[in-house]
Write an enzyme that holds these catalytic residues in place. Sequence first.
Site, short mmCIF file in Angstrom:
data_model
loop_
_atom_site.label_atom_id
_atom_site.label_comp_id
_atom_site.label_asym_id
_atom_site.label_seq_id
_atom_site.Cartn_x
_atom_site.Cartn_y
_atom_site.Cartn_z
N PHE A 1 -0.33 1.11 -9.89
CA PHE A 1 -0.99 2.10 -9.70
C PHE A 1 -2.38 2.01 -10.69
O PHE A 1 -2.36 1.69 -11.63
CB PHE A 1 -0.32 3.54 -10.24
N VAL A 2 -3.47 2.02 -9.87
CA VAL A 2 -4.93 1.90 -10.58
C VAL A 2 -5.82 3.11 -10.50
O VAL A 2 -5.67 4.06 -9.91
CB VAL A 2 -5.50 0.49 -9.85
N LYS B 1 -4.11 -2.56 -1.09
CA LYS B 1 -2.82 -2.94 -1.71
C LYS B 1 -1.77 -2.99 -0.48
O LYS B 1 -1.11 -2.14 -0.05
CB LYS B 1 -2.30 -1.63 -2.45
N ASP C 1 -11.33 4.62 -0.90
CA ASP C 1 -11.28 3.96 -1.97
C ASP C 1 -10.18 2.81 -2.38
O ASP C 1 -10.41 1.89 -2.89
CB ASP C 1 -11.24 4.99 -3.48
N ASP D 1 -3.49 2.06 0.87
CA ASP D 1 -2.14 2.10 0.20
C ASP D 1 -1.22 1.96 1.32
O ASP D 1 -0.93 1.23 1.94
CB ASP D 1 -2.08 3.06 -0.86
N GLY E 1 -12.07 10.08 -4.12
CA GLY E 1 -12.18 8.82 -4.73
C GLY E 1 -13.12 7.92 -4.38
O GLY E 1 -13.51 7.03 -4.87
N ASP F 1 -8.31 8.31 -9.36
CA ASP F 1 -7.72 9.19 -10.69
C ASP F 1 -6.18 8.91 -10.77
O ASP F 1 -5.65 8.53 -9.97
CB ASP F 1 -7.94 10.40 -9.94
P1 IMP Z 1 -2.59 6.14 1.72
O1 IMP Z 1 -2.47 7.12 2.31
O2 IMP Z 1 -1.08 5.79 0.97
O3 IMP Z 1 -2.95 5.00 2.11
O4 IMP Z 1 -3.18 6.48 0.35
C1 IMP Z 1 -4.48 6.61 0.29
C2 IMP Z 1 -4.96 7.56 -1.07
O5 IMP Z 1 -4.15 7.42 -1.80
C3 IMP Z 1 -6.39 7.03 -1.58
O6 IMP Z 1 -7.39 7.38 -0.94
C4 IMP Z 1 -6.02 7.32 -3.01
O7 IMP Z 1 -6.72 8.48 -3.14
C5 IMP Z 1 -4.70 7.40 -3.27
N1 IMP Z 1 -3.98 6.10 -3.80
C6 IMP Z 1 -3.23 5.37 -3.37
N2 IMP Z 1 -2.93 4.56 -4.36
C7 IMP Z 1 -3.72 4.70 -5.46
C8 IMP Z 1 -3.75 4.17 -6.93
O8 IMP Z 1 -3.16 3.00 -7.23
N3 IMP Z 1 -4.70 4.64 -7.83
C9 IMP Z 1 -5.13 6.04 -7.25
N4 IMP Z 1 -5.05 6.43 -6.16
C10 IMP Z 1 -4.29 5.92 -5.27
MG MG Z 2 -6.81 10.09 -5.01
#
Ligand code: IMP
Ligand code: MG
Length: 183
Positions: free
Chosen positions: A155-156, A134, A103, A106, A47, A162
């Site tokens: 979701f973006v 987020k 990127d 979340d 990302g 992606d």
């Molecule tokens: P986390 O581990 O839940 O913080 O998520 C991190 C990873 O999830 C990011 O590096 C993204 O690749 C993916 N991700 C989380 N939210 C989104 C979204 O809204 N769109 C696309 N990818 C996301």
């Molecule tokens: Mg991803």
Amino acid sequence: MRSEMENDILKILVTEEQIQTRIAELGEELYQEFEGKNPLFLGVLKGCFLFMADLVRACQVKSDVEYIAVSSYENATSSSGRVKIVHDIQQDITDRHVIVVEDILDSGNTLAFLSEYFKTRGAASITIVTLLDKPSRRTKAVNADYVGFVVPDEFVVGYGLDYCQQYRNVPYIGVLKPEVYSR
Ligand code: IMP
Ligand code: MG
């Protein structure tokens, strides 16, 4: 520009121009913090690839570039909670000032895991830079040091992000139409 993906986009959240303006600001702030410290920009694939390319050019500090690839999603729109290293760093980061380039932050699973991992690999400091944040979805206590934009719980896609490995080359940050998910 002709785009066969445009029809799938419901709305634009962050424009190309807003992205570039914000990256110029982040580059300047990072320069002030890291001038003379020879930091290592460490991108989280896939990302980060566009953000990394623009950020390092916006921050003309002596530095080098490294990547790690992780996966936590099984092609869905919510995290599995598990983080797996798919491609590891290829260099010693002992005593390096690591700037993690992500990127989106979340749930926090990915960056909680990676911060701990880079610590055990001997980094002198770890600074987290994320294009998007987020905060409403956070389940791990992890915060970014530098945030491009705070986004709502949607979701973006685009600018590296992606859905099922697609839409990474959309030049802005957008939200997909609901029907795309039911295909
Ligand atoms: P986390 O581990 O839940 O913080 O998520 C991190 C990873 O999830 C990011 O590096 C993204 O690749 C993916 N991700 C989380 N939210 C989104 C979204 O809204 N769109 C696309 N990818 C996301
Ligand atoms: Mg991803």
